[in-house]
Each structure stands twice: as C-alpha cells, then as structure tokens.
Write a protein that holds these residues in place. Structure first.
Motif, PDB file in Angstrom:
ATOM      1  N   LEU A 386     -13.046 -17.834  31.676  1.00 29.32           N
ATOM      2  CA  LEU A 386     -14.389 -18.640  31.884  1.00 29.32           C
ATOM      3  C   LEU A 386     -14.776 -18.579  33.190  1.00 29.32           C
ATOM      4  CD1 LEU A 386     -12.823 -21.782  29.814  1.00 29.32           C
ATOM      5  CD2 LEU A 386     -14.728 -20.231  28.976  1.00 29.32           C
ATOM      6  N   GLY A 387     -13.899 -18.571  34.330  1.00 31.97           N
ATOM      7  CA  GLY A 387     -14.457 -18.574  35.585  1.00 31.97           C
ATOM      8  C   GLY A 387     -15.381 -16.942  35.830  1.00 31.97           C
ATOM      9  N   ARG A 388     -14.756 -16.208  35.162  1.00 25.47           N
ATOM     10  CA  ARG A 388     -15.701 -14.567  35.213  1.00 25.47           C
ATOM     11  C   ARG A 388     -16.940 -14.802  34.566  1.00 25.47           C
ATOM     12  NH1 ARG A 388     -12.619 -10.271  36.826  1.00 25.47           N
ATOM     13  NH2 ARG A 388     -14.119  -8.846  36.266  1.00 25.47           N
ATOM     14  N   LEU A 389     -16.963 -15.610  33.298  1.00 25.50           N
ATOM     15  CA  LEU A 389     -18.183 -15.701  32.872  1.00 25.50           C
ATOM     16  C   LEU A 389     -19.232 -16.555  33.529  1.00 25.50           C
ATOM     17  CD1 LEU A 389     -17.316 -16.347  28.926  1.00 25.50           C
ATOM     18  CD2 LEU A 389     -18.171 -14.353  29.872  1.00 25.50           C
ATOM     19  N   ALA A 390     -18.424 -17.747  33.753  1.00 26.11           N
ATOM     20  CA  ALA A 390     -19.538 -18.797  34.651  1.00 26.11           C
ATOM     21  C   ALA A 390     -20.175 -18.000  35.807  1.00 26.11           C
ATOM     22  CB  ALA A 390     -18.632 -20.047  35.070  1.00 26.11           C
ATOM     23  N   VAL A 391     -19.497 -17.549  36.513  1.00 22.48           N
ATOM     24  CA  VAL A 391     -20.059 -16.915  37.715  1.00 22.48           C
ATOM     25  C   VAL A 391     -21.003 -15.858  37.662  1.00 22.48           C
ATOM     26  CG1 VAL A 391     -18.286 -14.997  38.385  1.00 22.48           C
ATOM     27  CG2 VAL A 391     -19.709 -16.349  40.350  1.00 22.48           C
ATOM     28  N   GLN A 392     -20.709 -15.048  36.361  1.00 22.61           N
ATOM     29  CA  GLN A 392     -21.838 -13.900  35.919  1.00 22.61           C
ATOM     30  C   GLN A 392     -23.204 -14.553  35.262  1.00 22.61           C
ATOM     31  OE1 GLN A 392     -19.933 -10.297  34.298  1.00 22.61           O
ATOM     32  NE2 GLN A 392     -18.132 -11.589  34.285  1.00 22.61           N
ATOM     33  N   LEU A 393     -22.797 -15.649  35.058  1.00 22.39           N
ATOM     34  CA  LEU A 393     -24.058 -16.283  34.574  1.00 22.39           C
ATOM     35  C   LEU A 393     -25.002 -17.197  35.743  1.00 22.39           C
ATOM     36  CD1 LEU A 393     -22.698 -17.993  31.357  1.00 22.39           C
ATOM     37  CD2 LEU A 393     -24.452 -16.201  31.273  1.00 22.39           C
ATOM     38  N   VAL A 394     -24.497 -16.832  36.838  1.00 25.08           N
ATOM     39  CA  VAL A 394     -25.396 -17.415  37.700  1.00 25.08           C
ATOM     40  C   VAL A 394     -26.378 -16.369  38.502  1.00 25.08           C
ATOM     41  CG1 VAL A 394     -25.430 -18.342  40.316  1.00 25.08           C
ATOM     42  CG2 VAL A 394     -23.467 -18.993  38.491  1.00 25.08           C
ATOM     43  N   ALA A 395     -27.494 -16.785  38.523  1.00 26.88           N
ATOM     44  CA  ALA A 395     -28.572 -15.943  39.246  1.00 26.88           C
ATOM     45  C   ALA A 395     -28.159 -15.606  40.409  1.00 26.88           C
ATOM     46  CB  ALA A 395     -30.072 -16.588  38.897  1.00 26.88           C
ATOM     47  N   GLY A 396     -28.715 -14.287  40.838  1.00 24.56           N
ATOM     48  CA  GLY A 396     -28.162 -13.676  42.073  1.00 24.56           C
ATOM     49  C   GLY A 396     -28.951 -14.573  43.126  1.00 24.56           C
ATOM     50  N   VAL A 479     -27.184 -24.377  40.677  1.00 25.05           N
ATOM     51  CA  VAL A 479     -27.631 -23.095  40.758  1.00 25.05           C
ATOM     52  C   VAL A 479     -28.550 -22.702  39.711  1.00 25.05           C
ATOM     53  CG1 VAL A 479     -25.136 -22.057  41.815  1.00 25.05           C
ATOM     54  CG2 VAL A 479     -25.493 -22.615  39.027  1.00 25.05           C
ATOM     55  N   GLU A 480     -29.165 -21.706  39.697  1.00 21.92           N
ATOM     56  CA  GLU A 480     -30.143 -21.196  38.597  1.00 21.92           C
ATOM     57  C   GLU A 480     -29.312 -20.101  37.912  1.00 21.92           C
ATOM     58  OE1 GLU A 480     -33.778 -20.920  39.097  1.00 21.92           O
ATOM     59  OE2 GLU A 480     -33.449 -22.652  40.307  1.00 21.92           O
ATOM     60  N   SER A 481     -29.519 -19.936  36.511  1.00 22.33           N
ATOM     61  CA  SER A 481     -28.676 -19.075  35.829  1.00 22.33           C
ATOM     62  C   SER A 481     -29.694 -17.753  35.488  1.00 22.33           C
ATOM     63  CB  SER A 481     -28.518 -19.949  34.608  1.00 22.33           C
ATOM     64  OG  SER A 481     -27.636 -18.945  33.809  1.00 22.33           O
ATOM     65  N   ARG A 482     -28.902 -16.682  35.214  1.00 21.54           N
ATOM     66  CA  ARG A 482     -29.564 -15.447  34.632  1.00 21.54           C
ATOM     67  C   ARG A 482     -29.880 -15.590  33.003  1.00 21.54           C
ATOM     68  NH1 ARG A 482     -24.771 -11.385  35.009  1.00 21.54           N
ATOM     69  NH2 ARG A 482     -26.675  -9.815  33.971  1.00 21.54           N
ATOM     70  N   PHE A 483     -29.306 -16.667  32.575  1.00 21.82           N
ATOM     71  CA  PHE A 483     -29.597 -16.846  31.192  1.00 21.82           C
ATOM     72  C   PHE A 483     -29.587 -18.318  30.838  1.00 21.82           C
ATOM     73  CE2 PHE A 483     -27.283 -17.450  27.048  1.00 21.82           C
ATOM     74  CZ  PHE A 483     -27.984 -16.464  26.089  1.00 21.82           C
ATOM     75  N   ALA A 484     -30.998 -18.667  30.989  1.00 16.76           N
ATOM     76  CA  ALA A 484     -31.547 -20.190  31.045  1.00 16.76           C
ATOM     77  C   ALA A 484     -30.503 -20.855  29.980  1.00 16.76           C
ATOM     78  CB  ALA A 484     -32.861 -20.316  30.814  1.00 16.76           C
ATOM     79  N   SER A 485     -30.235 -20.635  28.825  1.00 16.03           N
ATOM     80  CA  SER A 485     -29.739 -21.219  28.036  1.00 16.03           C
ATOM     81  C   SER A 485     -27.996 -21.702  28.183  1.00 16.03           C
ATOM     82  CB  SER A 485     -29.530 -20.635  26.582  1.00 16.03           C
ATOM     83  OG  SER A 485     -30.610 -19.794  26.395  1.00 16.03           O
ATOM     84  N   ALA A 486     -27.623 -21.018  29.360  1.00 14.95           N
ATOM     85  CA  ALA A 486     -26.247 -21.615  30.026  1.00 14.95           C
ATOM     86  C   ALA A 486     -26.204 -22.842  30.681  1.00 14.95           C
ATOM     87  CB  ALA A 486     -25.660 -20.356  31.035  1.00 14.95           C
ATOM     88  N   ILE A 487     -27.518 -23.226  30.777  1.00 12.68           N
ATOM     89  CA  ILE A 487     -27.774 -24.372  31.638  1.00 12.68           C
ATOM     90  C   ILE A 487     -27.421 -25.526  30.718  1.00 12.68           C
ATOM     91  CG2 ILE A 487     -29.000 -25.917  33.009  1.00 12.68           C
ATOM     92  CD1 ILE A 487     -28.591 -23.323  34.533  1.00 12.68           C
ATOM     93  N   SER A 488     -26.409 -26.536  31.149  1.00 13.65           N
ATOM     94  CA  SER A 488     -26.092 -27.509  30.109  1.00 13.65           C
ATOM     95  C   SER A 488     -27.308 -28.709  30.349  1.00 13.65           C
ATOM     96  CB  SER A 488     -24.932 -28.303  30.511  1.00 13.65           C
ATOM     97  OG  SER A 488     -24.949 -28.900  31.675  1.00 13.65           O
ATOM     98  N   GLU A 489     -27.211 -29.544  29.463  1.00 14.55           N
ATOM     99  CA  GLU A 489     -28.051 -31.017  29.728  1.00 14.55           C
ATOM    100  C   GLU A 489     -28.119 -31.418  31.195  1.00 14.55           C
ATOM    101  OE1 GLU A 489     -26.825 -32.790  25.996  1.00 14.55           O
ATOM    102  OE2 GLU A 489     -27.778 -31.386  24.667  1.00 14.55           O
ATOM    103  N   SER A 490     -26.831 -31.362  31.507  1.00 11.20           N
ATOM    104  CA  SER A 490     -26.845 -32.107  32.782  1.00 11.20           C
ATOM    105  C   SER A 490     -26.984 -31.052  34.031  1.00 11.20           C
ATOM    106  CB  SER A 490     -25.417 -32.953  32.857  1.00 11.20           C
ATOM    107  OG  SER A 490     -24.574 -31.661  32.686  1.00 11.20           O
ATOM    108  N   GLY A 491     -27.421 -30.012  33.643  1.00  5.96           N
ATOM    109  CA  GLY A 491     -28.109 -29.069  34.669  1.00  5.96           C
ATOM    110  C   GLY A 491     -27.189 -27.964  35.170  1.00  5.96           C
ATOM    111  N   GLU A 492     -25.941 -28.110  34.911  1.00  4.74           N
ATOM    112  CA  GLU A 492     -25.071 -27.045  35.387  1.00  4.74           C
ATOM    113  C   GLU A 492     -24.918 -25.723  34.508  1.00  4.74           C
ATOM    114  OE1 GLU A 492     -23.862 -30.121  34.431  1.00  4.74           O
ATOM    115  OE2 GLU A 492     -23.663 -31.168  36.366  1.00  4.74           O
TER     116      GLU A 492
END
Ligand SMILES: NC(=O)c1ccc[n+]([C@@H]2O[C@H](COP(=O)([O-])OP(=O)(O)OC[C@H]3O[C@@H](n4cnc5c(N)ncnc54)[C@H](O)[C@@H]3O)[C@@H](O)[C@H]2O)c1
Ligand SMILES: O=C(O)[C@H](O)COP(=O)(O)O
Length: 594
Positions: A386-396, A479-492
């Motif tokens: 989950l840590g690996r996935l989460a960090v890879q979803l963060v935009a550079g 943070v911004e995400s490379r995959f906008a759908s990974a942002i939850s309703e509360s913004g993370e």
C-alpha cells in the motif's frame, strides 16, 4: 494463483518468505536448525554475491561461539585492529562482533558502504557502539545481556570482600617480604549498609549475595519496580538517601549521559565519612579526579575498581596507584563459563539476525515476538505494498510530507503492535522514490530525516478479534495525484487493502471500491462504465504477450465512471500503455510497480 511470499524489510527490493528465509541469490544455509534459537525475523538480511556472509570478530570470543559462526559464515578473527584498520576491513563485512574494547564509531558505519548489517556486542554494555549512527545506517545492534550477569556479580562481591579485608594490598606486601598483620586490619561486612546503585540484572544478583553475607541492602534505581526489590528484602531509596546512608556503595548502572560522572565532588561530599565503593559497571560513572580527592580527604576510605574511564588506564593513573584502591583490568565478565555463554549468546543473535530473524536482544530495533510476527505476516506485505502504491500515485514534484495510516481492527489497541506495519508502510513509501534501504531498524529515522510525518490511527470495529486487522488505509495529504481518481473525498491520495485468505488485496482507490490481489504490477484505468472494456484492454495486453493475472472493476453507478484494476505479470511497454490510454472510454490510467 499462488500466494505471494511475504515482502521484506530484509533486502531493499526482493520479496522474501519470512518463515523460510533464503538469500537473494540461491545459496544453501548450512546452519543446523537445532543450533539456532528460534526467534522471529529482524529484517536485516544481507544480499551478497557470496554464498556466505562475512563476520568480523574483532575481539577474543569463546570457541563455542566461533564454531557456531563458522557453520554459517566466513569468520575473520582480527584482534587489536587500529580504528583505521577496522574502517578499512569493515566494508568487506556483513557483521561485526566486539567486546568492550573496540569503539564502533560513526566512521565505522560510514566506512562500511552499507554492507554492515549487524553489530554484535559480546556482553552487556553498548556504550562503545554509536547506536545513533547504527540506526541511521540501518544496522542492527544486538548484545548478549544475560550470560555474564553472574560473573559480574561474583566479581563485585569478590572486590567487596577483598577490599574490606585488604586482600590485594596484603598479598603484595607479603610477596615483597613483609609481614604486616596490624597494618591490614579490615572491616566487617555483616550488619553494614550496602547501597546497590542500579538494580538491574547484576545489581540484583549482588544484592542477593550481599544479603547472604548479612549486609543490610538498599538500592537506588529510578526505573526498577519496587516489588522486585521487596521480593528479595531490598528497599528502593532515592539517590541522596542511598549515597548518604551507605557504608558500601556498589555501582551497577549503565554509562549514559545521565549517569556520566554521577559520583562527583558534590555527591562525594554527601557520603558518610569512610564509605567504601565498588565499581564493576563503567569507569565513566565516576569522576575519577573527584574520587582521588575524596580518597585523599578520607571521605572514601577505599575503592575497588574493575573499570576505568580510559581502558587500559595510563600507568601513572592516580587511582590505580592509590594505596587504598584495589584494581582489576575489567575482569567482571571474565570467567570461563561467562565467556562461553556470551560467545554462544552473541553468535546465535548475529546468525539469527543475518538469517533475517528478529533478535530478542536487539538494542536499536523494536522486538516483535515470533507469534505476533507470524500473525502479522500477510499484513506486513499489505502495508509495504500500500505504501508503494500510494507514493507512486503522487504526482512528481508534490513532495510527500504527511502520511496517515489507519488500521481497522476488532482488537483492543494494546493487543495490536503496529510498529512493524508502520515500518513496512514507510519502506513502501520511501524505497520507490529513493535509493535508501529501509528496514525495521531505520524506518522511523529515515522517514523523519526525509521530513515525512507518519501518523497512525486505530479504528475499533465490533466483531471477532480473531483477525488482527480488518483493513489498512494509507493516505498522503496535500499532494497532487498522477491519477485523479485516487484522491479521496477528503482530498488525500488514498489506498486501502485487506488480507483475504492470507493474500493482500487492494480494496479501495480514492472513493472507488476495487478488489485485486497485490501481486505482480497493476494498471489502474478510469473509464466510462460500458460493456467490452475488459476485453479491449485484455486484447491489447495479450497482443504484446503481457500476462493478465486479474481484472476487477469498481464503479460509482451503472454506466457512470468505473475504475478497472488490471494485474499484470510483466511490465507493459510504453507503446502498449499508450494504446490503452488511447481507448476512447479511458479517461485516465496509471501503471504501478508493486
Ligand atoms: N565489569 C564488567 O565486566 C561488567 C560485566 C557485566 C556488566 N557490566 C556493566 O554493569 C552494568 C549493569 O549491567 P546489567 O547487566 O545489570 O544491566 P541492566 O540493564 O540489567 O541494569 C542496569 C540498571 O541500571 C538502572 N539505571 C539506569 N539509569 C540509572 C541511574 N541513573 N541510576 C541508577 N540506576 C540506573 C537501570 O534501570 C537498570 O535496572 C552495565 O554498565 C554493564 O555494562 C560490567
Ligand atoms: O558490559 C559488559 O558486558 C562487560 O563490561 C564485559 O565487557 P567485556 O566483554 O569487554 O569483558
């Protein structure tokens, strides 16, 4: 699909099976199982091109310990190395074993080039090892805390009785041809008050023996439980009461910033005139110049010292030469029995650590009991992935600073040890974006050093506490995400997972429910929910011979938006990923390396 072996804090990338650990490269472990104390993983295994790790033994170690080490490792016994020689050799070693004479300084860790994974201290005191530097370098420090306790206590009693009866001085005088019966009249121990300073393992054994000699024993130890002292008829008292009422003081605390020079001019002045002092702890707990002054002033009648601030002390050291001082050259642990015991204890701890087991004597890592570890094994893998996935979803360029890990469980908070899980999430978060090797030893330090604040939350659920955890959620805030759908309703950026039948699954991405086992790699696509999407993506991957291990679709409502999670065994080429992105219904997609 086969269950994935547990992932690892052991080596930087490759998965390992915690229960039957193997080296990264195929080698046979030759240590007979019966010779190895069964503990749980410690996660600092070596990855080496060599079939056997190399252990540098820098001070004399008992044969039984050496034999144990040699069954498992190349053992280099090099004694009396200069600091420079140690720094040169260390880059070729996976483990180092020392006693108290070798300074394992920051330079040693820096010189190891990351290869040194375990330092074993064949004894108790670890004041000669730079623990901060070890932790920063992800190097586990283990000691052998029990095997020399009795030896040290017996030496303390030997010094106490020898001092009280002037044994050493009388022996020296008779050998010099004298017969001085009046000069060496001693003092009795029976009925006298002994203050044991530091009521740990050695202090307790000294107290027990002193009671047997008819002494009145009190103790000072800010951290010792009073009931343990009462059980052997010892009262725990304040520092001032101990030093001001004692006829004899026996020192048994570790050398720490708080105990350094704790016996100083000020405290000697509070002591009973004629007090006698035994030190088998560490020289540095006494201000040696102040002790000379107290001896000369008659405040301290006698001292018996096994340890010194600088070892060996210079020839002209005033304490060593003082006629009221009895000295031995740091012999507390030096009995045949203790040295055999210490050697075995440290060899087992070092071998266990190199094998990836959690050493029960780890000094700079949390100790997780074996049964807890077995239970947490799949959750440990889940946390890292989950840590690996989460960090890879963060935009550079977003910069990960604030991470929250939420554990849902029906267990009471005290019944769930999350240190290991947190360390694994940290490993997953940091390793994909850096060259840092993260393990259980350095996880918290590494996160802090990189300015990542990791908070944990427990959500207590109703239900059976049989399973340690229902789910783990990792959220990265601001943070911004490379995959906008990974942002939850509360913004993370938010991912959540569960363990199903022993296999970690990704169960939520942002607000979308999915269900895919966390193996291989994952492509996440957000698309307009419509028939035929699975087939379209599947055939693009099939054309390039990329094996699909699973697919799962989670949607908000029928024919609205959906997230498709596709597990792939191989990494698809750029052109394949481009083709997926060009499917008209695909709104966004991301490839994630697990
Ligand atoms: N001379 C030798 O060869 C020899 C052999 C073994 C141990 N030692 C030394 O003896 C000491 C004790 O060893 P141990 O195995 O009993 O360790 P231990 O950890 O079991 O006991 C140390 C005790 O000191 C207490 N303590 C910490 N700070 C204190 C303070 N400010 N005041 C009073 N007590 C304090 C701790 O609470 C603990 O109970 C260590 O310094 C060790 O290195 C020397
Ligand atoms: O802390 C210890 O265990 C003792 O001081 C023993 O030290 P040594 O291993 O150098 O004898």
């Amino acid at each position: 699909m086969a269950a994935s072996p547990s992932s690892s804090l052991l080596s930087s990338r490759s998965p390992i099976n915690i229960s039957s650990l193997r080296w990264k490269l195929p080698v046979t472990l030759s240590l007979p199982r019966h010779q190895c104390r069964r503990t749980s993983p410690v996660f600092v295994v070596v990855s080496s091109m060599d079939a056997k790790p190399t252990v540098l033994v820098a001070e004399k170690l008992g044969q039984a310990g050496l034999d144990l080490l040699k069954d498992f490792a190349n053992v280099d016994c090099s004694y009396n190395l200069s600091p420079e020689e140690l720094c040169t050799k260390i880059s070729l070693c996976d483990a180092l074993i020392v006693r108290s004479a070798t300074k394992v300084s920051r330079e040693v860790f820096e010189s190891s080039g990351g290869r040194l994974k375990v330092v074993g201290r064949a004894g108790v005191g670890i004041d000669n090892v730079d623990l901060g530097a070890a932790t920063e370098h992800g190097c586990l420090v283990v000691n052998a805390p029990t095997a020399n306790t009795v030896a040290a206590a017996e030496h303390g009693i030997a010094l106490l009785t020898a001092m009280a009866r002037n044994v050493a001085q009388a022996d020296a005088s008779i050998k010099a041809g004298k017969w001085l019966r009046n000069k060496y009249v001693g003092v009795s121990l029976v009925g006298k008050t002994l203050a044991v300073m530091g009521f740990g393992k050695v202090g307790t054994e000294v107290a027990r023996r002193a009671k047997g000699l008819g002494m009145h024993v009190i103790a000072h130890d800010p951290y010792a439980p009073a009931d343990r002292a009462h059980a052997i008829g010892v009262d725990l008292v304040s520092f001032d009461e101990a030093i001001s009422t004692a006829d004899f003081l026996s020192l048994h605390m570790p050398l720490t910033p708080a105990t350094s020079k704790i016996l100083n001019d000020e405290n000697f002045s509070k002591m009973k005139k004629g007090v006698r002092i035994v030190n088998v702890a560490r020289g540095g707990v006494i201000d040696e110049d102040a002790l000379v002054r107290a001896l000369d002033a008659g405040i301290v009648a006698q001292a018996a010292l096994d340890v010194f601030t600088v070892e060996p002390p210079p020839q002209d050291n005033k304490l060593v030469q003082h006629e009221n001082v009895t000295v031995t050259p740091h012999l507390g642990a030096s009995t045949m029995e203790a040295q055999e015991g210490v050697a075995i204890e440290i060899a087992e701890a070092v071998v266990g650590a190199l094998r990836g087991e959690l050493a029960s004597t780890a000094v700079n890592a949390p100790m997780v009991p074996a049964e807890v570890l077995t239970e947490l094994k799949p959750y440990v893998t889940l946390g890292e992935k989950l840590g690996r996935l989460a960090v890879q979803l963060v935009a550079g360029g977003s910069g990960v600073k604030s991470v929250k890990v939420t554990y849902t469980s029906a267990r009471a908070p005290d019944d769930l040890d999350t240190r290991l899980l947190r360390a694994m999430v940290t490993k997953g978060l940091i390793e994909p974006i850096s060259s840092v090797f993260v393990n259980l030893v350095n996880a918290d330090f590494t996160a802090k050093q990189r300015g990542i604040r990791i908070t944990e939350e427990r959500v207590i659920l109703d239900g059976s506490p049989e399973k340690p955890l229902q789910s783990i959620q990792v959220q990265i805030a601001n943070v911004e995400s490379r995959f906008a759908s990974a942002i939850s309703e509360s913004g993370e950026v938010s991912v959540e997972g569960k363990v199903k039948d022993g296999i970690p699954h990704l169960t939520k991405v942002g607000a979308f429910e999915v269900d895919v086992s966390l193996e291989g790699n994952i492509i996440l696509c957000r698309q307009v929910d419509q028939p035929g999407m699975i087939g379209t993506v599947g055939s693009i991957l099939g054309e390039e011979n990329v094996n699909v291990s699973f697919m799962s679709v989670g949607r908000t409502a029928s024919r609205k938006q959906a997230i498709m999670a596709i597990g792939v065994d191989e990494q698809p080429s750029k052109s394949v990923l481009k083709k997926i992105g060009e499917i008209p219904a695909v709104e966004e997609f991301v490839f994630l390396d697990l």
